[in-house]
Scaffold this active site. Sequence first.
Site, PDB file in Angstrom:
ATOM      1  N   HIS A 166      39.695  32.103  27.751  1.00 23.96           N
ATOM      2  CA  HIS A 166      39.232  33.508  27.633  1.00 23.96           C
ATOM      3  C   HIS A 166      38.602  33.994  28.942  1.00 23.96           C
ATOM      4  CE1 HIS A 166      39.724  32.851  23.265  1.00 23.96           C
ATOM      5  NE2 HIS A 166      39.155  31.684  23.531  1.00 23.96           N
ATOM      6  N   SER A 287      41.868  47.571  54.291  1.00 27.90           N
ATOM      7  CA  SER A 287      41.851  48.941  53.803  1.00 27.90           C
ATOM      8  C   SER A 287      41.605  49.860  54.987  1.00 27.90           C
ATOM      9  CB  SER A 287      40.737  49.099  52.772  1.00 27.90           C
ATOM     10  OG  SER A 287      40.359  50.442  52.682  1.00 27.90           O
ATOM     11  N   LYS A 293      37.243  45.111  53.260  1.00 27.03           N
ATOM     12  CA  LYS A 293      38.247  44.636  52.305  1.00 27.03           C
ATOM     13  C   LYS A 293      39.311  43.713  52.893  1.00 27.03           C
ATOM     14  CE  LYS A 293      39.436  47.216  48.956  1.00 27.03           C
ATOM     15  NZ  LYS A 293      39.478  47.257  47.519  1.00 27.03           N
ATOM     16  N   GLU A 300      49.703  40.385  44.511  1.00 25.99           N
ATOM     17  CA  GLU A 300      49.805  41.595  43.682  1.00 25.99           C
ATOM     18  C   GLU A 300      51.256  42.044  43.561  1.00 25.99           C
ATOM     19  OE1 GLU A 300      46.554  44.695  44.300  1.00 25.99           O
ATOM     20  OE2 GLU A 300      46.147  43.310  45.915  1.00 25.99           O
TER      21      GLU A 300
END
Length: 470
Positions: A166, A287, A293, A300
Amino acid sequence: MDDSPLEQNKQQETWSGRFNEPVSELVQRYTASIGFDQRLAEYDIQGSLAHAQMLATQGIISTEDFTAIKQGLSQIRNEILNHQFTWSQQLEDVHLNIEKRLTVIIGDAGKRLHTGRSRNDQVATDIRLFLRASIDDIVGLIKAMQQALLNLAQRHIHTVMPGFTHLQVAQPISFGHHLMAYYEMLKRDVERLIDCRKRVNQLPLGAAALAGTSYPINRELVAQLLNFEGVCKNSLDAVSDRDFAIEFCACASVIMTHLSRMSEEFIIWMNPLFGFIQLADRFCTGSSIMPQKKNPDVPELVRGKTGRINGHLVALLTLMKAQPLAYNKDNQEDKEPLFDTVDTLTDTLRIYADMLTGIQVNQDAMRQSALRGYATATDLADYLVKKGIPFRDAHEMVAKTVQYAEQKGCDLNDLELNELQQFSSSIESDIFIHLTLQGSMESRNHTGATAPCQVQRAIDEARQWLAGIS
Ligand code: ARG
C-alpha cells in the site's frame, strides 16, 4: 509520362485490367501502404527468392528465369539499401513496387515470379519474417537489461530498504531482492516471447489468395529455405489471421507494464522526499522556471508509452474481431501498430539497460526510511509467537508498542528492555537482534525470501539461466 487518367490506370496494370476508370488521388493515398510497409522490403525479397527457387525446383518456372529473378532481386536489394529505389504510391505497396521494378529490370521472368502466389500469402509471410527477427532482437535486449539488473542487485544484496505494501513501509528487505523481482518478471517475458515465436514461425506461402494453388508447389521446401518451423495448415487461416501479431503485442504490453511499474518506482524514489536513488543526468531534464528541479523524464515517458503499446494491442484485436474469412484489406492496418510496438519496445529496453547502469543508490536514505516506518514490528510479533503467545494477541501487543514508540518519537529498537516489557513479560534481552533492520532481513531465510544469502542464490541461478546453462 502521360498523366491522363487512363495512363495512370495503366500504371496499376497489376490489377486494373477490368477497371474503366482510375482511382482518385485520394483513394490511392487512402489505400496505399507503401509509406509504411516498405520497411518489409528485405523480408519481401527473401520470401520471393525462396518462392522462386521452389518454383524452379518444381519445374514451374525455368532455371533461367530463376537466375534472372535472383539477379534482379539482388540489384533491387542494393538499390533499396543505397536509397536509389524510387517508391511509388501508385504501385500501392511494397510487393507491387518490387515486382514492378523486377519486371523493368529482367522482363518477362519478373512477371512469372507471382505464379502460384498472391499478395495475401506474401504479406502474411513478410510480417512473420519481420516479427521473428524482431522477437530475436527483443529477447536479446531483455537479457541485456536483466544482466544490468543482476549487476546492480549484486552490489546491493546487503543494502536494506523498506519493502512496501500500500506504499506504506511494511518490512525491511534487501534492495537486491527488490531488483530481482523485476528480473523474474523479465524472465517470464522472455519465456512468453519464445513461446510466441513458435506460432509466428509458420509459413503462410502456398495459401495463395485463400484456397491454395493448382501448381505443383512444395511448401515444405519454401519453409525450409526460410527457416520456418512448419507450414500453416489451413490456407484460409494462413492468409487471414493475425493472432500471432496480437499475441506478440500482448507480450509487449506485459513487458511495458513491468517497465512502467519499475519507472513508477524510480520516479517515487527519485523524489527528494524519498531520495533513495539518483538517475544519471542524461536521463533527466531540468525545469525552465524552477532551478532546483531534476525531472525523471525517461521513466515518465516509459510509463506514458505503455499506454500507447496497450492501445496497439487493442487496435489489433479490434481490427480482427469482425472480419469474415479469409483475407480482407482491413489487415493492411496491422502494420503500423505492430511496427510502432516493436520500435517503442526496442528503444525502451535499450534505454533501460543503460539507465540501470547509471543509478546512484543512497543507502542511508533507504535505511532511515525503514527505521521511520517501524518496519520490524512483524518481527516483534513473530518473536512473541515463538515464545508461545497466539499471533492475534501478539499483533495487538505490538500495535500498542508501536503506538508507544510513536508517541516517544523513536524506533522499536530504541526502546529500553523494561519499556518493551510493559507490553509483554515474555520479552527478554534477546529481542534486540530481531528489532534491527539487518536482523529482520536476515531472518527471512528460505527460497524466494529476502535474506542476503538467498538473494545471492537467486542471482547465481539467474546468471546460469542467462548463460543458457539452466
Ligand atoms: N498491402 C496489403 C496488405 O498489407 C497486401 C495484400 C493485399 N492484397 C489484396 N488482395 N489487396 O495487406
